[in-house]
Write a protein that holds these residues in place. Structure first.
Motif, PDB file in Angstrom:
ATOM      1  N   LYS A   1      26.343 -11.701 -79.266  1.00 20.67           N
ATOM      2  CA  LYS A   1      26.642 -12.014 -77.872  1.00 20.67           C
ATOM      3  C   LYS A   1      26.273 -10.861 -76.951  1.00 20.67           C
ATOM      4  O   LYS A   1      26.648  -9.724 -77.212  1.00 20.67           O
TER       5      LYS A   1
ATOM      6  N   GLY B   1      27.461 -14.494 -71.198  1.00 23.32           N
ATOM      7  CA  GLY B   1      27.959 -15.872 -71.184  1.00 23.32           C
ATOM      8  C   GLY B   1      27.075 -16.868 -71.925  1.00 23.32           C
ATOM      9  O   GLY B   1      27.576 -17.888 -72.401  1.00 23.32           O
TER      10      GLY B   1
ATOM     11  N   ASP C   1      28.482 -17.339 -75.255  1.00 25.46           N
ATOM     12  CA  ASP C   1      29.734 -18.109 -75.193  1.00 25.46           C
ATOM     13  C   ASP C   1      29.439 -19.598 -75.086  1.00 25.46           C
ATOM     14  O   ASP C   1      30.091 -20.424 -75.718  1.00 25.46           O
TER      15      ASP C   1
ATOM     16  N   THR D   1      32.845  -6.711 -67.419  1.00 26.57           N
ATOM     17  CA  THR D   1      31.557  -7.200 -66.927  1.00 26.57           C
ATOM     18  C   THR D   1      30.386  -6.428 -67.515  1.00 26.57           C
ATOM     19  O   THR D   1      30.551  -5.311 -68.004  1.00 26.57           O
ATOM     20  N   ARG D   2      29.209  -7.051 -67.446  1.00 23.59           N
ATOM     21  CA  ARG D   2      27.994  -6.277 -67.649  1.00 23.59           C
ATOM     22  C   ARG D   2      27.775  -5.493 -66.360  1.00 23.59           C
ATOM     23  O   ARG D   2      27.988  -6.033 -65.258  1.00 23.59           O
TER      24      ARG D   2
ATOM     25  N   LYS E   1      26.170  -8.040 -60.766  1.00 20.79           N
ATOM     26  CA  LYS E   1      27.645  -8.052 -60.816  1.00 20.79           C
ATOM     27  C   LYS E   1      28.276  -7.176 -59.732  1.00 20.79           C
ATOM     28  O   LYS E   1      29.496  -7.021 -59.701  1.00 20.79           O
TER      29      LYS E   1
ATOM     30  N   LEU F   1      36.042  -2.343 -67.806  1.00 16.53           N
ATOM     31  CA  LEU F   1      35.308  -2.362 -69.072  1.00 16.53           C
ATOM     32  C   LEU F   1      33.929  -2.914 -68.739  1.00 16.53           C
ATOM     33  O   LEU F   1      33.779  -4.100 -68.435  1.00 16.53           O
TER      34      LEU F   1
ATOM     35  N   SER G   1      29.647  -2.998 -69.640  1.00 13.35           N
ATOM     36  CA  SER G   1      28.587  -2.667 -70.590  1.00 13.35           C
ATOM     37  C   SER G   1      27.256  -2.587 -69.845  1.00 13.35           C
ATOM     38  O   SER G   1      27.045  -3.287 -68.856  1.00 13.35           O
TER      39      SER G   1
ATOM     40  N   GLU H   1      31.164   0.359 -72.204  1.00 10.18           N
ATOM     41  CA  GLU H   1      30.821  -0.153 -73.534  1.00 10.18           C
ATOM     42  C   GLU H   1      31.157  -1.640 -73.610  1.00 10.18           C
ATOM     43  O   GLU H   1      31.728  -2.206 -72.669  1.00 10.18           O
ATOM     44  N   ASN H   2      30.777  -2.236 -74.735  1.00  7.36           N
ATOM     45  CA  ASN H   2      31.139  -3.625 -74.976  1.00  7.36           C
ATOM     46  C   ASN H   2      32.237  -3.619 -76.020  1.00  7.36           C
ATOM     47  O   ASN H   2      32.049  -3.069 -77.095  1.00  7.36           O
ATOM     48  N   ASP H   3      33.384  -4.170 -75.691  1.00  8.36           N
ATOM     49  CA  ASP H   3      34.509  -4.114 -76.627  1.00  8.36           C
ATOM     50  C   ASP H   3      35.293  -5.424 -76.522  1.00  8.36           C
ATOM     51  O   ASP H   3      36.062  -5.637 -75.581  1.00  8.36           O
TER      52      ASP H   3
ATOM     53  N   PHE I   1      42.262  -9.019 -70.223  1.00  9.37           N
ATOM     54  CA  PHE I   1      42.475 -10.347 -69.608  1.00  9.37           C
ATOM     55  C   PHE I   1      43.968 -10.694 -69.595  1.00  9.37           C
ATOM     56  O   PHE I   1      44.480 -11.266 -68.647  1.00  9.37           O
TER      57      PHE I   1
ATOM     58  N   LEU J   1      32.157 -16.833 -66.416  1.00  8.91           N
ATOM     59  CA  LEU J   1      33.211 -17.299 -67.319  1.00  8.91           C
ATOM     60  C   LEU J   1      34.473 -16.471 -67.150  1.00  8.91           C
ATOM     61  O   LEU J   1      35.575 -16.945 -67.422  1.00  8.91           O
ATOM     62  N   THR J   2      34.308 -15.220 -66.679  1.00  9.06           N
ATOM     63  CA  THR J   2      35.477 -14.335 -66.683  1.00  9.06           C
ATOM     64  C   THR J   2      36.571 -14.815 -65.731  1.00  9.06           C
ATOM     65  O   THR J   2      37.753 -14.598 -66.002  1.00  9.06           O
TER      66      THR J   2
END
Ligand code: ADP
Length: 513
Positions: free
Chosen positions: A15, A18, A21, A313-314, A319, A341, A343, A371-373, A381, A398-399
């Protein structure tokens, strides 16, 4: 119906955003409706193979080529959460899918052109003839062209093809020479693939739009936007030409994966879900508080009653990274806490946010992770009071849906799918029961302040209003239940056939490897 996706992502095992997802959750929803779904993916070196079931070789000698050279590929089959996967292991000497990443390589167009060609070769050689071939964004859009120009003339036939446009910004623009390596030299200079602003280059997404039977984009409002000059990213004329086959269907989220009652990444699951009484709402708010305290400890944030605003988010221009910074500064000015957070594959963007983290290293009210975590994302969330999405454009997003499912109030800029999913508590024309957040129109400091100030006030001084918004967000159906049947309707249209470029309209003979 038998649907085969050719995709570059599948959440959560491969992934980037989105798109992954959607491939995962839409496929699951279609399987639940009784349809057969297969997904063809590159066998990335980053895939967690131990999480797959029944991994075995399905096709050992699949030839594909690059220019005059022929390379072998092995196709593996596996199951993942009841989905059938076909993983293409490429033995190309450029190690196309062993780069530790999905996107971000200088030769991405070559990597995914090779993958699309090999996926079609696999379907052809293994004689799999789905009712629907479902493609996603530019990385696999070429498959529609390979099908019509190469495989259909060889007698191979499917029901129809559907191309999902998840994000029009990325189009796979490259030189005709790059594509001719993978067997489409005969039509790389054809006007259907020619990029409008750089006619010496080919535009893979444009080709996919021309050649697919039906097009789906990810929200009704984005559908409208991409038909305009401002929102069309140079493809508005092509899309307008194909307006009849373009559908805007709002994405859903997977309710099992994003389920605060069972989510194993949370410290405290929400005891009652969904909410049917004021007591249950209290329980949700209490569970959020426990998660928030845990997150504060984990991130070394001050243990206070300050409102927590978050972004997951990226970090790309789309964004609104500058607007995220503006929101962070404003939240601190107003006595809140901010958790980001983000990425990025851009070293400059990473440095920018590392510097911002450095600037705030002495306050214990800011946490920035570049980072992506996945695990941290879930906890954020569930913990935050508010979730900011200041996108310059947003096909669906989606967030804002995930946040609401976890009782976190969205603060969103009115663009794309955010217009279809976030309704301002104070200014929306929607009935009160549908209003679920705070919105702003202009992507500038004034816009962010206007929405954020009201949100912070609500979170600190207006508990009833906050509870009302949490309840409205949680009560809404964000699943695929209503959306998946809309995909089936489009699949039916795709099977009926539409005017398409005639096969072999082009001159050079083409063969498979
Ligand atoms: P996009 O596809 O443009 O990135 P979406 O809102 O459609 O935006 O989907 C983003 C998905 O990626 C969500 O599931 C979100 O939780 C996830 N995500 C984004 N950034 C991160 C990150 N830094 N770490 C973990 N998950 C992330």
């Amino acid at each position: 119906m038998h649907i085969i996706h050719i995709a570059s992502e599948l959440a959560p095992i491969a992934k980037a955003g989105g798109l992954g997802d959607v491939v995962y959750s839409l496929s699951k929803a279609l399987v639940q409706l009784g349809h057969k779904v297969d997904i063809i993916l590159p066998k990335y070196d980053t895939l967690p193979l131990s999480e797959l079931q029944n991994l075995q070789v399905a096709f050992r000698e699949l030839k594909s080529f690059d220019g005059p050279y022929t390379f072998n590929n092995i196709v593996w089959s596996a199951q993942y959460h009841h989905l059938n996967l076909h993983l293409i292991e490429s033995h190309h000497p450029d190690y196309f899918f062993s780069r530790g990443m999905i996107y971000g390589c200088p030769d991405d167009t070559a990597r995914f052109a090779y993958f699309s060609r090999t996926a079609m070769e696999y379907l052809f050689k293994s004689e799999q003839k789905p009712d629907i071939l479902h493609l996603h964004d530019w990385p696999t859009a070429l498959a529609a062209i390979f099908y019509r120009e190469i495989y259909q003339p060889l007698g191979y036939s499917i029901g129809g093809s559907v191309l999902n446009i998840h994000n029009l910004e990325h189009q796979g623009i490259t030189s005709p020479e790059q594509l001719s390596r993978f067997g489409i030299h005969a039509f790389a200079s054809h006007s259907l693939l020619k990029d409008k602003s750089r006619p010496d280059l080919v535009n893979i997404l444009k080709g996919g739009i021309e050649y697919s039977d039906q097009l789906i984009t990810v929200s009704p409002n984005y559908q409208k936007e991409i038909l305009t000059r401002d929102g069309g990213c140079g493809l508005d004329e092509t899309l307008t030409k194909h307006k009849k086959k373009l559908h805007g269907i709002l994405n859903g989220i997977d309710e099992e994966y994003w389920n605060p009652a069972k989510d194993s990444y949370l410290l405290k699951n929400y005891p009652s879900y969904p909410i049917n009484s004021p007591e249950q709402l209290e329980e949700v708010i209490a569970a959020k508080k426990e998660n928030r305290q845990h997150l504060r400890r984990y991130l070394h944030l001050e243990n206070s009653s300050a409102p927590m605003i978050a972004a997951v988010t990226r970090l790309v221009p789309q964004k609104g990274p500058k607007l995220i910074e503006i929101a962070l500064r404003r939240t601190l000015e107003k006595g809140g806490q901010f958790v980001l957070l983000g990425s990025t594959s851009s070293p400059e963007m990473a440095l920018y946010f590392h510097n911002l983290r450095e600037e705030f290293s002495r306050t214990r009210n800011v946490a920035i992770f570049v980072e992506n975590d996945e695990a941290l994302a879930h906890l954020i969330f569930a913990s935050a009071h508010g979730f900011i999405i200041p996108s310059l454009f947003e096909p669906c997003g989606l967030t804002q849906m995930i946040a609401q499912r976890y009782g976190t109030i969205p603060i969103a800029r009115m663009t794309g799918g955010l217009v279809d999913t976030v309704f301002d508590i104070d200014t929306s024309q929607k009935p009160l029961k549908d209003r679920n957040g705070f919105t702003f129109d202009y992507p500038d400091a004034e816009g962010v302040h206007w929405a954020l100030d009201r949100a912070l006030q609500c979170m600190t001084l207006e508990p009833k209003k906050r509870q009302f918004l949490i309840k409205n967000g949680i009560s809404r159906d964000w699943s695929w239940k209503k959306q998946a049947p809309k995909y089936l309707t489009v699949y039916q249209h795709a099977q009926k056939g539409h005017p398409r470029p005639s096969p072999r309209a082009l001159t050079e003979p083409l063969t498979t490897a």
